[in-house]
Design an enzyme around this catalytic site. Structure first.
Site, mmCIF file in Angstrom:
data_model
loop_
_atom_site.group_PDB
_atom_site.id
_atom_site.type_symbol
_atom_site.label_atom_id
_atom_site.label_comp_id
_atom_site.label_asym_id
_atom_site.label_seq_id
_atom_site.Cartn_x
_atom_site.Cartn_y
_atom_site.Cartn_z
ATOM 1 N N SER A 1 13.528 90.878 34.070
ATOM 2 C CA SER A 1 12.793 91.296 35.252
ATOM 3 C C SER A 1 13.687 91.488 36.462
ATOM 4 C CB SER A 1 11.670 90.311 35.528
ATOM 5 O OG SER A 1 10.590 90.965 36.152
ATOM 6 N N LYS B 1 11.322 93.089 30.468
ATOM 7 C CA LYS B 1 10.103 92.935 31.269
ATOM 8 C C LYS B 1 10.184 93.890 32.451
ATOM 9 C CE LYS B 1 7.333 89.818 34.060
ATOM 10 N NZ LYS B 1 7.485 90.589 35.304
#
Length: 1023
Positions: free
Chosen positions: A393, A418
């Site tokens: 992320s 992600k």
């Protein structure tokens, strides 16, 4: 209602909270009563129990629905009917006596009704017309009102609402969750990067709270606390068996407040107190070091509010040391993410222009781009970024920005993948406590509109360690073996996500370490000396990055890759030669295939043989797997290897190497493994896949079925009694007294226990000081008993009228355990008035002799025949009896007094009376026998039949549940008040999925006494 403006991009909502100087574990979606759980205990999920909670209000649910309607990233994923079933599924996991079934089963979109069962009551609710979130909400409200009217008062309504919301959110994506107040508070500490505390990291070593690290320049360091110190007391409370989270909660506090901790240190005869004033402790998210040759190193552990400032400070420090003259290594391995704005700011430090990240929400109708600016950009210098599958992320935003803007070379492993953004919405629940909805509102794109969702970012240069050992062979680790976003249920997809390949792959030889071979549960956090706290462990990836910069000292990715070509080839060949030499030491000719290969495809045959007779191995035994490969062609075949594929993790990815085989030649390779003693019975196919270097030779693949037979299990029953010999000796627990709690543990199971721990944990705060609360035993044979004495002291200033302890008795090898709770009334000094008497009494048959003069006291013995016993003291409604050193109590109604004052007339009377010891027995589960060879099936269902037995139940209601994997299939509850023994039968057809099916039968007496029996079946595909 206020929206928290912090935007999160992390693997989970509380990813940053895991960096909090302590080690804790709480579920993303709060507490679940799953087959792996032992109790319905709302505190585990951070939801405080509140009897006044009004379930019908659904305050949290209504607010969450509003935010979902307005802001969810992809409205097409909002499927109201599926969300309703997800909510019901989570509720039935949370509340044992609830079961729901949809009609027809399977696809939620075609379900027309649901049957909700609570105990013996079953009700149907129509859901056919649900196609809107508000219709779903009203139906769920009706169902919850139905539950509210049927569930006992002790079932936590607050936990039900949290579970319903999280079940609903789980159908959207794996990152949208409702965080309980406790979890939200912990996450806030993690993202803020600071808290009031002492500056120590603690862990449990050999069942003791131990200081692992002391951070420099903190209150703990200045007070003389050292790594390795044992914490024996925090404030007025003993730390014996105290949980890590509980200890951290007590050590933290407001800045400026004081806490006294007691430290035991080697060489000290007694623990010593340290009174320390709490100060603001900064969570270090950045680590830096001088690698030499003018090359600096910075590691970012997570992205919190102070990360950018910390990176700037690290750069300034490295520059001052002369460590940034040639280049920088930026390490983002195992960085789970954090705050979006911090990832953007870090990227901007190294970019003068270009797009950093674009966020796209509401089905691509909302788009926002973040651009780099020249202001504040560090001077151009060669930059190498290290990643692995734990880089997620926010760290992926930095990696993508630097790679796609041609600023840095990336090395290591493919990242997690992600590519979504979450925002926090503060929510007040009915108790006015602040929970938080973490909702996915956007996906992000790296420069060039590239999505990394579920595919991650491939490094320019992939580095994979190779372990070559006769006991362990990891020669061909692949990306498929790395975990990532794609492995999460209901993960998002993006049509812009394209999986790219690395330009260079280097496998490097890394000898296996002893730690790699250990059971993860046996590994302990190492004690780190204070001066070593910030020291960087320079591993192969860091050395490789440094060599890369030295070989290609240029500041753009493309130029660096071009200039480093010769060095990369040299390093590739160097590692290949190490692998060749090491395999040669193991007798394997790992020669390089001739350029262009042979004229024909490899022709090989293979077989896999097992040392276990009939391919059945008993848990705890060694299993030798022998693979034999023969070259059945007319040309040499090079770099022959094999790998096993199985749904049994123990048998999966076992590698065999054979090397070069001439025509007609065969070779064998064996792999020996030990089946853990706690392995359950199962039978799985094992496929041996054959390769010639990178090329599969599928025609040579072979399959065998391997069965494991589990060991017979121990079952722990226990009895206990209290002794106040160190107090006034009246048999009552009173304030200021030191009490011994004697526990006898008996193994009533068919199998022996290997290493048993018997611990109690204080649940009464600083009202009680537990001085001894641990028991440790080696083997306990079937029907063998062992004893342990615990000691506690009741505070003089005790608040309340009882003390409570949780009991845990478990075999750490087989992972079989019994839990319970001890509740002991405490009397103020001089009350009640105990009157001494000397009388004989006839005690009626079946009378229970208790451990105290109160109805909840433990039953210590039971009279089977009438017997005359001596009474030595009395209370209103109670008499005290002494048998040897034991103090017992009997209610007046169960005896008749005798005028005689002499002892028992007939010495044999006690034996005739058969004073039997009373034991606390966990629920027992019996299943019609299934041997290991019957656990590999081709049918779509299997019959499951058996019963659960509850002996001396401590709860008026018991439950029996059956799960298939996570799906609840069966529940039966019964009222058992006053019954000495109850059997609840179960019989059902269990539907099976393809592959592994774990069937769990859960028998629950109350939240403290639960037994789970598991069966593992493998359903094979039929042709």
């Amino acid at each position: 209602m206020k929206m928290n403006i912090r935007v999160l991009v992390g693997i989970s909502a509380y990813a940053a909270a895991l960096m909090l100087l302590f080690f804790m574990d709480f579920g993303e979606r709060g507490y679940h009563f799953t087959p792996e759980s032992s109790a319905l205990a709302s505190s585990d999920g951070g939801v405080r129990t509140d009897a006044s909670y009004q379930l019908k209000e659904l305050r949290l649910l209504n607010r969450c629905i509003g935010y979902i309607r307005s802001n969810y990233v992809d409205p097409a994923r909002i499927k109201p009917k599926a969300m309703l079933l997800g909510a019901l599924d989570e509720i039935q996991r949370t509340v044992p006596m609830v079961l729901y079934q949809s009609r027809p089963e399977g696809d939620a979109s075609i379900a027309t009704s649901v049957f909700v069962t609570v105990g013996q009551t079953k009700k149907e609710f129509e859901i056919k017309k649900i196609d809107d979130l508000w219709e779903m909400t009203w139906t769920l409200k009706d169902i919850l009102a139905h539950l509210d009217g049927l569930l006992p008062s002790d079932v936590d309504r607050a936990q039900i609402e949290y579970s319903a919301v999280n079940g609903m959110l789980s159908t959207l994506d794996p990152h949208s969750i409702l965080m309980s107040p406790k979890v939200f508070a912990d996450m806030q500490v993690g993202t803020s990067g600071k808290f009031g505390g002492l500056g120590i990291m603690i862990s449990v070593r050999q069942q003791e709270l131990t200081v692992v690290t002391v951070m420099p320049d903190t209150p703990a360091a200045k007070s003389g606390i050292r790594p390795g110190d044992k914490l024996t007391q925090i404030g007025e409370e003993s730390t014996v068996n105290m949980g890590l989270e509980d200890a951290v909660d007590r050590l933290r506090g407001e800045v400026g407040t004081r806490v006294t901790i007691w430290i035991a240190r080697e060489g000290w005869p007694e623990p010593r107190p340290f009174t320390i004033t709490r100060k603001e402790i900064k969570i270090e998210s950045v680590q830096s070091s001088d690698l030499g040759s003018g090359i600096g190193y910075i590691r970012i552990k997570n992205f919190q509010q102070n990360t950018t400032d910390d990176v700037k400070a690290a750069l300034a420090s490295l520059e001052h040391q002369g460590a940034l003259t040639k280049g920088l290594v930026l390490d983002l391995r195992d960085d789970p993410g954090g705050l979006l704005e911090q990832a953007i700011a870090i990227s901007d430090l190294f970019l003068e222009d270009g797009t950093i990240v674009s966020t796209v929400g509401n089905s691509a109708r909302v788009r926002e781009e973040k651009k780099a600016t020249q202001e504040g950009t560090v001077a151009p210098l060669p930059l190498v970024v290290i990643s692995n599958s734990g880089s997620a992320s926010a760290s992926e935003i930095v990696i993508g920005a630097l790679k796609n803007n041609d600023r840095a070379i990336t090395i290591g492993e493919r990242t997690f993948g992600k590519g979504s953004v979450q925002v926090l919405y503060d929510l007040k629940d009915q108790r006015n406590e602040t929970a938080a909805l973490k909702l996915t509102i956007a996906q992000y794109l790296t420069p060039g509109d590239r999505s990394i969702q579920s595919v991650g970012i491939a490094p320019d240069i992939a580095l994979y360690p190779v372990t070559l050992d006769s006991k362990r062979m990891d020669l061909y680790v692949t990306e498929e073996e790395l975990t990532g976003e794609r492995d999460l249920d209901n993960h998002l997809e993006n049509e812009l996500a394209k999986s790219e390949r690395s330009q260079v792959l280097i496998r490097y030889y890394e000898p296996a370490s002893a730690l790699d071979e250990m059971d993860p549960e046996e590994q302990e956090e190492p004690v780190i000396p204070s001066e070593e706290h910030r020291k960087v462990n320079v591993d192969y990836e860091i050395r490789f990055a440094k060599q890369l910069i030295e070989a290609a000292p240029v500041a753009t990715r493309s130029e660096m890759l071009a200039k480093a070509g010769d060095e990369l080839l040299r390093l590739q060949n160097e590692e290949a030669q190490k692998i060749h030499n090491r395999l040669g030491d193991l007798g394997v000719a790992w020669d390089t295939p001739p350029r262009g290969g042979g004229k024909n495809k490899p022709s090989l045959s293979a077989k896999l043989m097992l040392s276990a007779p009939g391919n059945l191995v008993v848990a705890g035994d060694e299993l030798e797997m022998v693979a034999v490969v023969q070259n059945t062609g007319n040309e040499a075949v090079y770099r022959i290897r094999a790998v096993t594929r199985s749904d049994n993790p123990l048998l999966n990815n076992r590698e065999f190497v054979f090397g070069k085989l001439m025509p007609g030649e065969n070779r064998k390779w064996s792999v020996t493994l030990t089946v853990p003693k706690n392995t359950l019975s199962r039978k799985d196919p094992v496929v041996l896949e054959i390769f010639a270097d990178e090329t599969p030779v599928a025609s040579a693949n072979t399959t065998v079925a391997v069965a494991v037979q589990e060991l017979k299990r121990p079952v722990f029953a226990y009895s206990y009694e209290l002794r106040d010999a160190k107090g006034n000796g009246d048999g009552l627990v009173q304030v200021g007294e030191e009490i011994d709690l004697d526990m006898t543990i008996r193994n009533i199971g068919e199998g022996k226990a290997f290493q048993t721990r018997a611990n109690i944990r204080n649940q009464s705060g600083d009202n009680v000081f537990l001085t001894h609360g641990k028991g440790k035993f080696d083997e306990i044979a079937s029907e063998q008993s062992v004893s342990v004495t615990y000691t506690f002291r009741v505070a003089e200033a005790m608040q309340g009228d009882r003390v409570e302890f949780d009991i845990y008795i478990g075999d750490v090898v087989l992972r079989e355990y019994t839990t319970g709770r001890v509740v002991i009334p405490v009397y103020p000094p001089g009350r009640p008035e105990l009157v001494s008497v000397t009388r004989m009494a006839k005690v009626k048959p079946q009378t229970e002799l208790l451990g105290g003069p109160y109805a909840e006291a433990p039953v210590l013995m039971q009279v089977q025949e009438e017997v005359r016993l001596r009474i030595d003291a009395e209370l209103p409604d109670w008499y005290r009896i002494r048998i040897g050193e034991r103090i017992l109590w009997v209610e007046r109604a169960n005896i008749s007094l005798d005028d005689a004052t002499n002892d028992v007339g007939n010495p044999g009377d006690l034996n005739k009376a058969t004073l039997s010891m009373f034991e606390q027995v966990p629920p027992l589960v019996e299943v019609d026998s299934l041997d290991a060879n019957s656990l590999l099936v081709a049918t779509s269902t299997i019959p499951l039949e058996g019963y659960a037995a509850f002996v001396g139940s401590v709860s008026p209601r018991v439950d029996v549940m059956v799960y298939r994997n996570k799906q609840k299939l069966f529940v039966k509850s019964a009222d058992v008040a006053g019954a000495s023994e109850v059997r609840i039968p179960f019989h059902l057809e269990v539907p099976l999925e393809g592959g592994v099916n774990v069937i769990s039968i859960v028998a629950r007496d109350n939240e403290d006494r639960t037994t789970t029996k598991r069966l593992t079946l493998h359903r094979v595909a039929t042709k």
